[in-house]
Design an enzyme around this catalytic site. Structure first.
Site, PDB file in Angstrom:
ATOM      1  N   VAL A   1      15.024  44.520  34.963  1.00  0.00           N
ATOM      2  CA  VAL A   1      13.973  43.542  34.785  1.00  0.00           C
ATOM      3  C   VAL A   1      12.832  44.115  34.498  1.00  0.00           C
ATOM      4  O   VAL A   1      12.371  45.185  35.051  1.00  0.00           O
ATOM      5  CB  VAL A   1      13.857  42.863  36.360  1.00  0.00           C
ATOM      6  CG1 VAL A   1      12.724  41.723  36.337  1.00  0.00           C
ATOM      7  CG2 VAL A   1      15.293  42.401  36.753  1.00  0.00           C
ATOM      8  N   CYS A   2      11.874  43.373  33.646  1.00  0.00           N
ATOM      9  CA  CYS A   2      10.438  43.991  33.370  1.00  0.00           C
ATOM     10  C   CYS A   2      10.845  45.493  32.775  1.00  0.00           C
ATOM     11  O   CYS A   2      11.619  45.557  31.926  1.00  0.00           O
ATOM     12  CB  CYS A   2       9.853  43.992  34.403  1.00  0.00           C
ATOM     13  SG  CYS A   2       7.874  44.076  34.322  1.00  0.00           S
ATOM     14  N   THR A   3       9.815  46.284  33.098  1.00  0.00           N
ATOM     15  CA  THR A   3      10.040  47.747  32.681  1.00  0.00           C
ATOM     16  C   THR A   3      10.922  48.454  33.155  1.00  0.00           C
ATOM     17  O   THR A   3      11.133  49.640  32.790  1.00  0.00           O
ATOM     18  CB  THR A   3       8.605  48.517  32.932  1.00  0.00           C
ATOM     19  OG1 THR A   3       8.212  48.255  34.148  1.00  0.00           O
ATOM     20  CG2 THR A   3       7.622  47.672  31.739  1.00  0.00           C
TER      21      THR A   3
ATOM     22  N   THR B   1      11.837  43.154  27.570  1.00  0.00           N
ATOM     23  CA  THR B   1      11.104  43.772  28.640  1.00  0.00           C
ATOM     24  C   THR B   1       9.714  42.877  28.748  1.00  0.00           C
ATOM     25  O   THR B   1       9.501  41.966  27.765  1.00  0.00           O
ATOM     26  CB  THR B   1      10.864  45.229  28.494  1.00  0.00           C
ATOM     27  OG1 THR B   1      10.177  46.086  29.665  1.00  0.00           O
ATOM     28  CG2 THR B   1       9.882  45.572  27.340  1.00  0.00           C
TER      29      THR B   1
ATOM     30  N   SER C   1      13.020  39.632  30.687  1.00  0.00           N
ATOM     31  CA  SER C   1      11.516  40.127  30.250  1.00  0.00           C
ATOM     32  C   SER C   1      10.615  40.687  31.590  1.00  0.00           C
ATOM     33  O   SER C   1      10.705  41.611  31.775  1.00  0.00           O
ATOM     34  CB  SER C   1      10.892  39.095  29.375  1.00  0.00           C
ATOM     35  OG  SER C   1      10.867  37.907  30.124  1.00  0.00           O
TER      36      SER C   1
END
Length: 242
Positions: A107-109, A127, A157
């Site tokens: 998730v995300c970074t 990301t 993202s």
């Protein structure tokens, strides 16, 4: 994939580290902790509490060394990802768990952490928008979508996209009806008051301000990504545009 029979118990684990974004963790937790016949635990380098980047205290259930082979490995992101991307103890654990997992879910970074572990080369991935341009540093193929699936990897993202990704993971594990039931229990039917959730839809002034606010962190992430790319032997551009 064919869902796993309900009588098979699943081991689901999330990486916990200092400075993560708690929604990257707790959004998917709301979904994955409700997957039938599963054990969900948080794993850290120690069992000492950590704080998310806004100060929320979170406590691991067990250490990395005590984790069983996981069916689902969940890697959240957040500003603290910088402290993980060059930590070989954590990266080695991620590689070992990923080798046998049915699903690796970032998730995300968290995608950058997976990239630092050498898991993104040749994969389609996404990301957070502020770090999207860094994916090629890890050999990834950037895809500008909220959730991207490549084999047994699921990439969400930014931040709240973790809920969408987790529902996809739940459907893969136990079938669409289970995931739909979890979604209904959560009453997850977002109706945001503004259409400002992506760089493409946000007003230009809002977008510019948001980029300025994360400029220093983005530059720091790029510097780390360049070091990781050199370690992995991946050629990267001389300059990038955040």
């Amino acid at each position: 994939m064919t869902p796993i029979p309900n009588e098979t118990r699943l081991q689901i684990g999330s990486l916990l580290f200092e400075g993560l974004d708690q929604i990257d963790l707790t959004g998917p937790f709301e979904v994955l902790a409700r997957v039938p016949n599963s054990t969900y635990r948080l794993y850290g380098k120690t069992t000492n509490p950590v704080r998310d980047h806004r100060g929320l205290a979170l406590t691991p259930d067990a250490t990395l060394a005590d984790a069983p082979p996981l069916d689902v490995l969940h890697v959240p992101g957040g500003f603290g990802q910088e402290g993980v991307m060059e930590d070989e103890e954590v990266l080695g654990w991620i590689r070992r768990q990923a080798a046998g997992a049915r699903c690796v879910f970032s998730v995300c970074t968290g995608a950058l952490i997976c990239g630092a572990a050498g898991l993104l080369n040749g994969r389609r991935a996404t990301t957070h928008w502020a770090s999207f341009h860094l994916l090629p540093f890890f050999g990834a193929i950037p895809v500008n979508e909220r959730v991207v699936i490549d084999g047994n990897f699921v990439f969400a993202s930014g931040v709240t996209a973790g809920i969408d990704g987790a529902l996809r993971v739940a459907a893969d594990l136990r079938g669409d009806e289970v995931a739909q039931s979890i979604q209904l229990y959560m009453q997850y039917a977002p109706e945001p008051p503004f259409n400002s959730g992506t760089p493409e839809t946000a007003p230009p002034a809002i977008h510019a301000g948001a980029r300025a606010a994360v400029k220093a962190m983005t530059e720091q992430r790029e510097a780390t990504a360049r070091r990781v790319a050199a370690r992995l032997g991946i050629a990267v551009p001389a300059a990038t545009a955040a």
